[in-house]
Design an enzyme around this catalytic site. Structure first.
Site, PDB file in Angstrom:
ATOM      1  N   LYS A  99      61.697  43.851 -65.570  1.00 12.10           N
ATOM      2  CA  LYS A  99      61.275  44.702 -63.908  1.00 12.10           C
ATOM      3  C   LYS A  99      61.514  43.306 -63.133  1.00 12.10           C
ATOM      4  CE  LYS A  99      58.914  48.543 -65.853  1.00 12.10           C
ATOM      5  NZ  LYS A  99      57.727  48.820 -66.226  1.00 12.10           N
ATOM      6  N   GLN A 149      51.420  48.209 -65.125  1.00 14.81           N
ATOM      7  CA  GLN A 149      52.096  48.139 -66.400  1.00 14.81           C
ATOM      8  C   GLN A 149      51.188  48.918 -67.672  1.00 14.81           C
ATOM      9  OE1 GLN A 149      55.418  47.702 -67.413  1.00 14.81           O
ATOM     10  NE2 GLN A 149      54.667  48.555 -69.153  1.00 14.81           N
ATOM     11  N   ASP A 166      56.033  53.904 -58.823  1.00 17.86           N
ATOM     12  CA  ASP A 166      56.040  54.271 -60.190  1.00 17.86           C
ATOM     13  C   ASP A 166      55.866  55.856 -60.367  1.00 17.86           C
ATOM     14  OD1 ASP A 166      56.722  53.593 -62.899  1.00 17.86           O
ATOM     15  OD2 ASP A 166      54.895  53.323 -63.495  1.00 17.86           O
TER      16      ASP A 166
END
Length: 281
Positions: free
Chosen positions: A54, A98, A121
């Site tokens: 990412k 994450q 996200d």
């Protein structure tokens, strides 16, 4: 194999190119780059790989990265404070935590510490509500990537029967909401579903998102159906028995190279969306 591949690599490249152009225009207008903060707790090798990917993709499109690595012993309270601080930092446009996080962390509490305006996200309750009600917010990246991939191949959704196998908060449930918003008729299946094969056999569109290698057998697939395999298991194996399913489906995602590339591309596109909204507010 008779099915055409839904090529997430090719579609994601186009989206990344569009995002790079948007970043350049944003920089010219505002004198800065959009900024994505990534937060990683612990030493899980796969998570480190995902974050590194990412960060690298961010650099390729011109997005600034701020990486925050925390020890595996980090508590929920410590993680929540880090996420709160990033949420109130005017230099940060988007935040990615994450997952999975270590067992001692209340992951839901951590997600909810992310400001909805920076939840690029799409993991907060506010983001899920926005998806469910069709209001402004950020979609979960993998589900949004699936919809973009289907659109790229002109897969009709209105009136189609879609079966989602899996009900996780960041994949199964939200992809069903996005399909419903496009007028598909959605059935959720899960570990307690009776006669899963019969449900799958009726589907025009199958989304496998359960994390069990080759759970979906090829013989279950209705001839001509569209198969989206969002599973990724050791050995590059998805949740669908690929060869047998591809012999019956009209379109199918490969694993890897299908859904995965779309997830990162959507994350970066939504980071630019967040930056533009911050500048407009």
């Amino acid at each position: 194999m008779t099915a055409t591949l839904l090529d997430g690599q090719a579609v994601s490249r186009r989206l990344l190119d569009e995002t790079a152009e948007r970043v350049a225009r944003f920089r010219d207008r505002h004198g800065r780059r959009p900024c994505l903060a990534t937060v990683l707790v612990g030493d899980d090798p796969a998570s480190h790989t995902y974050v590194r990917m990412k960060v690298n993709r961010s650099a390729q499109v011109g997005i600034e990265s701020r990486r925050v690595d925390l020890p595996a012993s980090t508590s929920t309270e410590q993680l929540v404070k880090v996420l709160h601080d990033l949420s109130t930092d005017p230099q940060v446009d988007g935040i990615l935590l994450q997952h999975p996080t270590p067992a001692q962390v209340d992951e839901r509490a951590a997600f909810e510490a992310i400001a909805p305006g920076k939840d690029v996200d799409g993991v907060t309750g506010a983001s899920f509500a926005a998806m469910a009600f069709g209001s402004r917010g950020f979609a979960s990246c993998t589900p949004a990537g699936i919809i973009r991939l289907l659109d790229a191949y002109d897969v009709p959704l209105r009136g189609r029967r879609a079966v989602v196998v899996g009900r996780s908060a960041i994949l199964g449930k939200p992809v069903g909401m996005l399909l419903l918003a496009r007028d598909a008729t959605v059935t959720y299946c899960h570990s307690r579903t009776v006669d899963l094969a019969a449900h799958v056999a009726e589907a025009d569109i199958v989304v496998a998102a359960v994390g069990v290698p080759e759970l979906i057998r090829g013989e279950w697939i209705r001839p001509g159906a569209v198969v989206v395999d969002a599973g990724y298991n050791p050995g590059n194996v998805g949740d669908v028995e690929f060869d047998a399913a591809a012999a019956r489906a009209s379109l199918i995602t490969p694993v890897p190279g299908g859904v995965g590339p779309m997830t990162i591309a959507v994350l970066l596109a939504q980071t630019v969306d967040a930056a533009e909204r911050h500048e407009a507010s």
